[in-house]
Write a protein that holds these residues in place. Structure first.
Motif, PDB file in Angstrom:
ATOM      1  N   VAL A 492     -14.666  13.435 -31.367  1.00  0.00           N
ATOM      2  CA  VAL A 492     -13.872  12.306 -30.880  1.00  0.00           C
ATOM      3  C   VAL A 492     -14.097  12.100 -29.378  1.00  0.00           C
ATOM      4  CG1 VAL A 492     -11.531  11.438 -30.498  1.00  0.00           C
ATOM      5  CG2 VAL A 492     -12.124  12.529 -32.676  1.00  0.00           C
ATOM      6  N   LEU A 493     -14.017  13.168 -28.602  1.00  0.00           N
ATOM      7  CA  LEU A 493     -14.121  13.063 -27.139  1.00  0.00           C
ATOM      8  C   LEU A 493     -15.532  12.674 -26.699  1.00  0.00           C
ATOM      9  CD1 LEU A 493     -11.945  16.105 -25.973  1.00  0.00           C
ATOM     10  CD2 LEU A 493     -11.360  13.672 -25.878  1.00  0.00           C
ATOM     11  N   ILE A 494     -16.544  13.305 -27.287  1.00  0.00           N
ATOM     12  CA  ILE A 494     -17.921  13.018 -26.877  1.00  0.00           C
ATOM     13  C   ILE A 494     -18.332  11.606 -27.276  1.00  0.00           C
ATOM     14  CG2 ILE A 494     -20.326  13.654 -27.346  1.00  0.00           C
ATOM     15  CD1 ILE A 494     -19.378  16.598 -27.272  1.00  0.00           C
ATOM     16  N   SER A 495     -17.856  11.132 -28.431  1.00  0.00           N
ATOM     17  CA  SER A 495     -18.138   9.754 -28.849  1.00  0.00           C
ATOM     18  C   SER A 495     -17.603   8.749 -27.836  1.00  0.00           C
ATOM     19  CB  SER A 495     -17.520   9.476 -30.228  1.00  0.00           C
ATOM     20  OG  SER A 495     -18.114  10.284 -31.212  1.00  0.00           O
ATOM     21  N   TYR A 496     -16.466   9.086 -27.244  1.00  0.00           N
ATOM     22  CA  TYR A 496     -15.820   8.178 -26.295  1.00  0.00           C
ATOM     23  C   TYR A 496     -16.434   8.262 -24.895  1.00  0.00           C
ATOM     24  CZ  TYR A 496     -12.165   6.244 -23.264  1.00  0.00           C
ATOM     25  OH  TYR A 496     -11.484   5.526 -22.310  1.00  0.00           O
ATOM     26  N   LEU A 497     -16.786   9.466 -24.446  1.00  0.00           N
ATOM     27  CA  LEU A 497     -17.154   9.666 -23.048  1.00  0.00           C
ATOM     28  C   LEU A 497     -18.641   9.499 -22.729  1.00  0.00           C
ATOM     29  CD1 LEU A 497     -15.057  12.884 -22.189  1.00  0.00           C
ATOM     30  CD2 LEU A 497     -14.692  10.587 -21.260  1.00  0.00           C
ATOM     31  N   LEU A 498     -19.508   9.874 -23.649  1.00  0.00           N
ATOM     32  CA  LEU A 498     -20.908  10.102 -23.301  1.00  0.00           C
ATOM     33  C   LEU A 498     -21.780   8.841 -23.397  1.00  0.00           C
ATOM     34  CD1 LEU A 498     -22.997  12.287 -22.528  1.00  0.00           C
ATOM     35  CD2 LEU A 498     -23.410  12.593 -24.984  1.00  0.00           C
ATOM     36  N   PRO A 499     -22.452   8.456 -22.303  1.00  0.00           N
ATOM     37  CA  PRO A 499     -23.462   7.386 -22.370  1.00  0.00           C
ATOM     38  C   PRO A 499     -24.812   8.003 -22.753  1.00  0.00           C
ATOM     39  CG  PRO A 499     -23.177   8.074 -20.110  1.00  0.00           C
ATOM     40  CD  PRO A 499     -22.227   8.922 -20.921  1.00  0.00           C
ATOM     41  N   GLU A 500     -25.780   7.166 -23.095  1.00  0.00           N
ATOM     42  CA  GLU A 500     -27.113   7.668 -23.434  1.00  0.00           C
ATOM     43  C   GLU A 500     -27.958   7.790 -22.167  1.00  0.00           C
ATOM     44  OE1 GLU A 500     -29.543   9.593 -24.879  1.00  0.00           O
ATOM     45  OE2 GLU A 500     -28.327   8.868 -26.557  1.00  0.00           O
ATOM     46  N   THR A 501     -28.761   8.869 -22.077  1.00  0.00           N
ATOM     47  CA  THR A 501     -29.569   9.105 -20.878  1.00  0.00           C
ATOM     48  C   THR A 501     -31.069   9.205 -21.177  1.00  0.00           C
ATOM     49  OG1 THR A 501     -29.249  11.510 -21.097  1.00  0.00           O
ATOM     50  CG2 THR A 501     -27.685  10.315 -19.711  1.00  0.00           C
ATOM     51  N   LYS A 502     -31.459   9.030 -22.409  1.00  0.00           N
ATOM     52  CA  LYS A 502     -32.878   9.220 -22.747  1.00  0.00           C
ATOM     53  C   LYS A 502     -33.754   8.192 -22.016  1.00  0.00           C
ATOM     54  CE  LYS A 502     -33.297   6.188 -26.775  1.00  0.00           C
ATOM     55  NZ  LYS A 502     -33.879   6.002 -28.099  1.00  0.00           N
ATOM     56  N   GLY A 503     -34.943   8.631 -21.615  1.00  0.00           N
ATOM     57  CA  GLY A 503     -35.936   7.738 -21.038  1.00  0.00           C
ATOM     58  C   GLY A 503     -35.703   7.316 -19.611  1.00  0.00           C
ATOM     59  N   LYS A 504     -34.640   7.801 -18.984  1.00  0.00           N
ATOM     60  CA  LYS A 504     -34.329   7.403 -17.601  1.00  0.00           C
ATOM     61  C   LYS A 504     -34.738   8.522 -16.647  1.00  0.00           C
ATOM     62  CE  LYS A 504     -30.380   4.426 -18.798  1.00  0.00           C
ATOM     63  NZ  LYS A 504     -30.548   4.502 -20.261  1.00  0.00           N
ATOM     64  N   THR A 505     -35.142   8.153 -15.439  1.00  0.00           N
ATOM     65  CA  THR A 505     -35.419   9.163 -14.426  1.00  0.00           C
ATOM     66  C   THR A 505     -34.103   9.776 -13.963  1.00  0.00           C
ATOM     67  OG1 THR A 505     -35.244   7.674 -12.524  1.00  0.00           O
ATOM     68  CG2 THR A 505     -37.394   7.828 -13.621  1.00  0.00           C
ATOM     69  N   LEU A 506     -34.198  10.936 -13.337  1.00  0.00           N
ATOM     70  CA  LEU A 506     -32.987  11.584 -12.819  1.00  0.00           C
ATOM     71  C   LEU A 506     -32.274  10.666 -11.821  1.00  0.00           C
ATOM     72  CD1 LEU A 506     -34.293  15.240 -12.283  1.00  0.00           C
ATOM     73  CD2 LEU A 506     -33.006  14.338 -14.230  1.00  0.00           C
ATOM     74  N   GLU A 507     -33.052   9.936 -11.058  1.00  0.00           N
ATOM     75  CA  GLU A 507     -32.468   9.058 -10.047  1.00  0.00           C
ATOM     76  C   GLU A 507     -31.776   7.846 -10.694  1.00  0.00           C
ATOM     77  OE1 GLU A 507     -34.854  11.962  -8.466  1.00  0.00           O
ATOM     78  OE2 GLU A 507     -35.590  10.431  -9.867  1.00  0.00           O
ATOM     79  N   GLN A 508     -32.341   7.322 -11.774  1.00  0.00           N
ATOM     80  CA  GLN A 508     -31.703   6.212 -12.493  1.00  0.00           C
ATOM     81  C   GLN A 508     -30.384   6.656 -13.133  1.00  0.00           C
ATOM     82  OE1 GLN A 508     -34.949   5.256 -15.113  1.00  0.00           O
ATOM     83  NE2 GLN A 508     -35.708   3.581 -13.805  1.00  0.00           N
ATOM     84  N   ILE A 509     -30.367   7.860 -13.674  1.00  0.00           N
ATOM     85  CA  ILE A 509     -29.133   8.397 -14.275  1.00  0.00           C
ATOM     86  C   ILE A 509     -28.061   8.550 -13.203  1.00  0.00           C
ATOM     87  CG2 ILE A 509     -28.109  10.395 -15.446  1.00  0.00           C
ATOM     88  CD1 ILE A 509     -30.891  10.829 -16.745  1.00  0.00           C
ATOM     89  N   GLU A 510     -28.463   9.041 -12.039  1.00  0.00           N
ATOM     90  CA  GLU A 510     -27.512   9.199 -10.933  1.00  0.00           C
ATOM     91  C   GLU A 510     -26.898   7.852 -10.557  1.00  0.00           C
ATOM     92  OE1 GLU A 510     -27.542  10.421  -6.187  1.00  0.00           O
ATOM     93  OE2 GLU A 510     -29.116  11.196  -7.518  1.00  0.00           O
TER      94      GLU A 510
END
Length: 515
Positions: A492-510
């Motif tokens: 329940v919590l992870i479904s609500y909180l987590l965005p997807e980060t695949k394919g992005k550079t570390l700087e884009q995620i930041e």
């Protein structure tokens, strides 16, 4: 023949620490029953033998990231590898409960490699391959887990064969020392291999050593990609924080709230779903289902094999499917698997028949008051046995007594445990370390992953420490049901909180997560 890339080669070398961790962590699953008898341990002492490394990890993880920000990733990794070597040697020759605890604690301090290796690998990897590269560390962990289960089973089988080899190495008396001593070789290989890796290019930029960073990036990814990555790193480079207090203040500031909430949530649910209770007590759990000691060690080997297969699946999917879908599917699988275990143990009954008692090498007169008495749960049965035989004698013969008395759908338990392992291996196992290595800003990554790593290790320590007590006081069925309920809450919590980060550079995620 396709040439292995420098970054993959280095990732393989650094992630070999995952193999040593996996072996060190799970070898205790075979050791604990033998040392419990040899040192006459209580439930709490057994729990501490298993969990003491994680206590060391709590302490080391609190400073490993910060120290690596000061002196470099490579130097800290070398110290970690040396701790593994020292711990393996001292554990093998431990002559008391206290010495074993101290030795295991030292090895646990090396468990901080779990937070540092993913950080290092993330910092040397291309964005499109980062998930897979970091997952190599998790793959090595499960290979180490499997190797420990296999060697434990091999040594138990060899001991019971009473062969000339078993006699010559005094395996009957020293089996747990051989189990622990086998770690010395991979620990030494890990230590030596780390002398041949470069420093992290992002650490070098953070320290103002751009020329060295260029050389490392060129070696890793080629001159063209080097300049692109260097520009990305430079954009997010910030002035060095003046002191540790300022770093903590920024870490817990409003702009970092979402990132920290995600990191802490994933770190907590990776542990409260019971993974280390399953891994570190696997033979004990299978003994509770009545399969006997030999079969329990054999089934523990299946835990390792399933772990390897589904970790490979996770590695193939993590950069295609993404982090969030894998976590969600895994948490659902964990919940269903724990419910299977609950049903299996909850419906079990226990009754010692006269014929069964005659096959046991135990004082049969002491067992007469409970012969042909049916017990509806394991707590009642174990208490009756303890009252009849005494605690030490019961512990010595626990597996045989349960095997002789239990009436259970053992396939439910086996399916539940293997389903749990598969679900964890395809989700929380590799995905958590990938997320922690990529969601935090470059200049705070070391201290942030230390804080989250401490929380993860503290939860892990608690789960391992109380598991023997849970079995003795809550019962096997309720213990597994609790793990299943935690998995539902995590979904329940992870479904609500987590965005997807695949394919992005570390700087884009930041840029996306830090506001």
């Amino acid at each position: 023949m396709h040439k292995i890339s420098p970054s993959l080669y280095i990732a393989l070398m650094v992630s070999f620490g995952g193999f040593v961790f996996g072996f060190d962590a799970s070898v205790i699953s075979g050791v604990v029953s033998f040392v419990a008898i040899e040192f006459n341990l209580t439930d709490w002492q057994q729990g501490f033998v298993v969990s003491s490394p994680t206590l060391g990890a709590v302490i080391a993880s609190s400073v490993a990231g910060t120290i690596s920000d000061k002196v470099g990733r490579k130097k800290v990794l070398l110290v970690i590898a040396l701790l593994y070597v020292v711990s393996a040697v001292c554990s093998t020759f431990a002559n008391s409960y206290e010495m074993l605890i101290v030795s295991r604690f030292l090895g646990g301090m090396a468990f901080s490699s779990l937070i540092l290796a993913p950080v290092y690998i993330a910092e040397i990897s291309e964005a499109k391959q980062r998930g897979k590269m970091i997952s190599i560390n998790q793959f090595n962990i499960v290979i180490g887990l499997s190797a420990a289960y296999f060697t434990n089973y091999f040594l138990v089988d060899l001991m019971q064969s009473e062969s000339a080899l078993a006699t010559s190495i005094n395996l009957q008396e020293n089996i747990w020392r051989w189990m622990l001593g086998l770690e010395i070789l991979p620990a030494m290989l890990f230590f030596i291999g780390l002398f041949f890796i470069p420093e992290s290019p992002r650490y070098l930029v953070m320290k103002g050593e751009q020329q060295k960073a260029k050389e490392v990036l060129t070696k890793l990814h080629g001159a063209e990609l080097m300049q692109v990555e260097l520009n990305e790193i430079e954009k997010t480079k910030q002035a060095k924080t003046p002191n540790l207090l300022a770093s903590f203040k920024e870490l817990f500031s409003k702009k970092m709230r979402l990132v920290m909430l995600i990191g802490v949530t994933v770190a907590i649910f990776q542990q409260v779903t019971g993974v280390n209770a399953i891994y570190f007590y696997a033979p004990s759990i299978f003994e509770q289902s009545g399969v006997g000691t030999n079969a329990a060690f054999a089934q523990a080997v299946w835990v390792g094999l399933i772990n390897v297969i589904f970790t490979i699946i996770a590695m193939l999917l993590i950069d295609k499917v993404g982090r969030k879908p894998l976590l969600n599917v895994g948490l659902i699988g964990i919940a269903l698997s724990m419910i299977l275990c609950f049903i299996g143990f909850n419906n079990a009954t226990y009754k010692l028949t006269p014929n069964a008692v005659q096959t046991l090498e135990i004082n049969q007169e002491q067992l007469q008051p409970i012969v042909n008495v049916e017990f509806n749960d394991d707590l009642e049965f174990k208490q009756a046995l303890t009252d009849a035989l005494g605690k030490q004698e019961f512990k010595k013969h626990e597996a045989k007594l349960i095997q002789s008395a239990i009436n259970i759908e053992a396939t439910f338990v086996l399916a539940g445990i293997l389903g749990f392992v598969a679900s964890f291996a395809v989700s929380l196992g590799p995905v958590m370390w990938v997320l922690l290595a990529e969601i935090f800003p470059n200049h705070l990554r070391g201290i942030a992953i230390s804080v989250v790593g401490v929380i993860n290790s503290a939860i892990s320590f608690s789960i391992q420490l109380i598991f023997p007590w849970q079995l003795s006081n809550l019962g096997t069925a309720l213990t597994f049901l609790l793990y299943g309920l935690f998995a539902v809450l995590g979904f329940v919590l992870i479904s609500y909180l987590l965005p997807e980060t695949k394919g992005k550079t570390l700087e884009q995620i930041e840029k996306k997560l830090v506001s």
